[in-house]
Design a protein around this motif. Sequence first.
Motif, mmCIF file in Angstrom:
data_model
loop_
_atom_site.group_PDB
_atom_site.id
_atom_site.type_symbol
_atom_site.label_atom_id
_atom_site.label_comp_id
_atom_site.label_asym_id
_atom_site.label_seq_id
_atom_site.Cartn_x
_atom_site.Cartn_y
_atom_site.Cartn_z
ATOM 1 N N LEU A 213 -6.716 25.903 15.292
ATOM 2 C CA LEU A 213 -6.917 27.279 15.723
ATOM 3 C C LEU A 213 -5.590 28.036 15.696
ATOM 4 C CD1 LEU A 213 -9.212 26.736 18.851
ATOM 5 C CD2 LEU A 213 -9.913 27.537 16.610
ATOM 6 N N THR A 214 -5.646 29.290 15.345
ATOM 7 C CA THR A 214 -4.466 30.147 15.417
ATOM 8 C C THR A 214 -4.490 30.854 16.771
ATOM 9 O OG1 THR A 214 -4.538 30.491 13.033
ATOM 10 C CG2 THR A 214 -3.252 32.055 14.328
ATOM 11 N N LEU A 215 -3.485 30.588 17.601
ATOM 12 C CA LEU A 215 -3.459 31.109 18.966
ATOM 13 C C LEU A 215 -2.488 32.261 19.093
ATOM 14 C CD1 LEU A 215 -3.303 27.722 20.912
ATOM 15 C CD2 LEU A 215 -5.328 29.022 20.266
ATOM 16 N N ARG A 216 -2.876 33.249 19.948
ATOM 17 C CA ARG A 216 -1.996 34.353 20.314
ATOM 18 C C ARG A 216 -1.857 34.355 21.827
ATOM 19 N NH1 ARG A 216 -5.725 38.071 17.057
ATOM 20 N NH2 ARG A 216 -6.480 38.424 19.148
ATOM 21 N N VAL A 217 -0.773 34.907 22.309
ATOM 22 C CA VAL A 217 -0.553 35.008 23.755
ATOM 23 C C VAL A 217 -1.735 35.740 24.377
ATOM 24 C CG1 VAL A 217 0.915 36.005 25.542
ATOM 25 C CG2 VAL A 217 1.950 34.978 23.521
ATOM 26 N N GLY A 218 -2.300 35.161 25.424
ATOM 27 C CA GLY A 218 -3.407 35.789 26.136
ATOM 28 C C GLY A 218 -4.788 35.356 25.678
ATOM 29 N N ASP A 219 -4.900 34.611 24.570
ATOM 30 C CA ASP A 219 -6.196 34.117 24.119
ATOM 31 C C ASP A 219 -6.790 33.194 25.179
ATOM 32 O OD1 ASP A 219 -6.294 35.392 21.664
ATOM 33 O OD2 ASP A 219 -5.500 33.685 20.544
ATOM 34 N N VAL A 220 -8.119 33.207 25.302
ATOM 35 C CA VAL A 220 -8.824 32.311 26.211
ATOM 36 C C VAL A 220 -9.724 31.409 25.375
ATOM 37 C CG1 VAL A 220 -10.467 32.137 28.121
ATOM 38 C CG2 VAL A 220 -8.765 33.967 28.107
ATOM 39 N N ILE A 221 -9.494 30.111 25.472
ATOM 40 C CA ILE A 221 -10.255 29.118 24.725
ATOM 41 C C ILE A 221 -11.304 28.537 25.662
ATOM 42 C CG2 ILE A 221 -10.107 26.962 23.424
ATOM 43 C CD1 ILE A 221 -7.069 27.677 23.077
ATOM 44 N N THR A 222 -12.541 28.384 25.173
ATOM 45 C CA THR A 222 -13.625 27.856 25.990
ATOM 46 C C THR A 222 -14.114 26.532 25.412
ATOM 47 O OG1 THR A 222 -15.259 29.132 24.742
ATOM 48 C CG2 THR A 222 -14.370 30.151 26.743
ATOM 49 N N ASP A 223 -15.000 25.879 26.145
ATOM 50 C CA ASP A 223 -15.612 24.620 25.710
ATOM 51 C C ASP A 223 -14.551 23.600 25.286
ATOM 52 O OD1 ASP A 223 -18.074 25.946 26.062
ATOM 53 O OD2 ASP A 223 -18.028 26.675 24.007
ATOM 54 N N ILE A 224 -13.549 23.404 26.139
ATOM 55 C CA ILE A 224 -12.414 22.535 25.803
ATOM 56 C C ILE A 224 -12.771 21.057 25.970
ATOM 57 C CG2 ILE A 224 -10.068 21.879 26.495
ATOM 58 C CD1 ILE A 224 -9.660 24.801 27.314
ATOM 59 N N GLU A 225 -12.411 20.285 24.964
ATOM 60 C CA GLU A 225 -12.485 18.818 25.032
ATOM 61 C C GLU A 225 -11.060 18.297 25.022
ATOM 62 O OE1 GLU A 225 -14.997 16.705 22.220
ATOM 63 O OE2 GLU A 225 -16.092 18.575 21.880
ATOM 64 N N THR A 226 -10.637 17.660 26.127
ATOM 65 C CA THR A 226 -9.290 17.108 26.173
ATOM 66 C C THR A 226 -9.266 15.778 25.445
ATOM 67 O OG1 THR A 226 -9.712 16.070 28.305
ATOM 68 C CG2 THR A 226 -8.727 18.262 28.340
ATOM 69 N N MET A 227 -8.210 15.565 24.681
ATOM 70 C CA MET A 227 -8.080 14.338 23.898
ATOM 71 C C MET A 227 -6.668 13.810 24.037
ATOM 72 S SD MET A 227 -9.959 15.565 20.444
ATOM 73 C CE MET A 227 -11.636 16.164 20.447
ATOM 74 N N GLU A 228 -6.488 12.538 23.751
ATOM 75 C CA GLU A 228 -5.155 11.946 23.782
ATOM 76 C C GLU A 228 -4.395 12.341 22.528
ATOM 77 O OE1 GLU A 228 -5.024 7.788 24.695
ATOM 78 O OE2 GLU A 228 -6.690 7.959 26.096
ATOM 79 N N GLY A 229 -3.076 12.242 22.591
ATOM 80 C CA GLY A 229 -2.254 12.508 21.421
ATOM 81 C C GLY A 229 -1.712 13.924 21.352
ATOM 82 N N GLY A 230 -1.956 14.735 22.395
ATOM 83 C CA GLY A 230 -1.371 16.075 22.426
ATOM 84 C C GLY A 230 -2.200 17.174 21.786
#
Length: 107
Positions: free
Chosen positions: A1-18
């Motif tokens: 994903l291309t992120l900009r300051v202030g973006d809100v990401i939803t439906d997050i899946e946390t994963m190992e490895g950063g």
Amino acid sequence: LTLRVGDVITDIETMEGGWWKGNLRGTVGMFPDNFVKLLPSQKGNNQGTLKKCQVLFSYTPAHDDELALEVGDTIEFMGDVEEGWYKGRLNGRVGVFPSNFVELVNS
């Protein structure tokens, strides 16, 4: 994903490895976990008490963390930042904006 300051990401899946997986403006993809911070959940206990701001004057941002405002926009109010500035969410983006350009209204 291309992120900009202030973006809100939803439906997050946390994963190992950063790297995490999430949804940004309808696009699902990967992003580095150290580029984001987790926000408190907005669901459940505060329904009906959300404050909103109605934009009275247009505003062109001078910095990346500021929101562009158009007359008639409705912003989800998230709090005071400092004298003369509010924080809010507009069109899925979180940022700051001048408080004297808006009127607080209860939804």
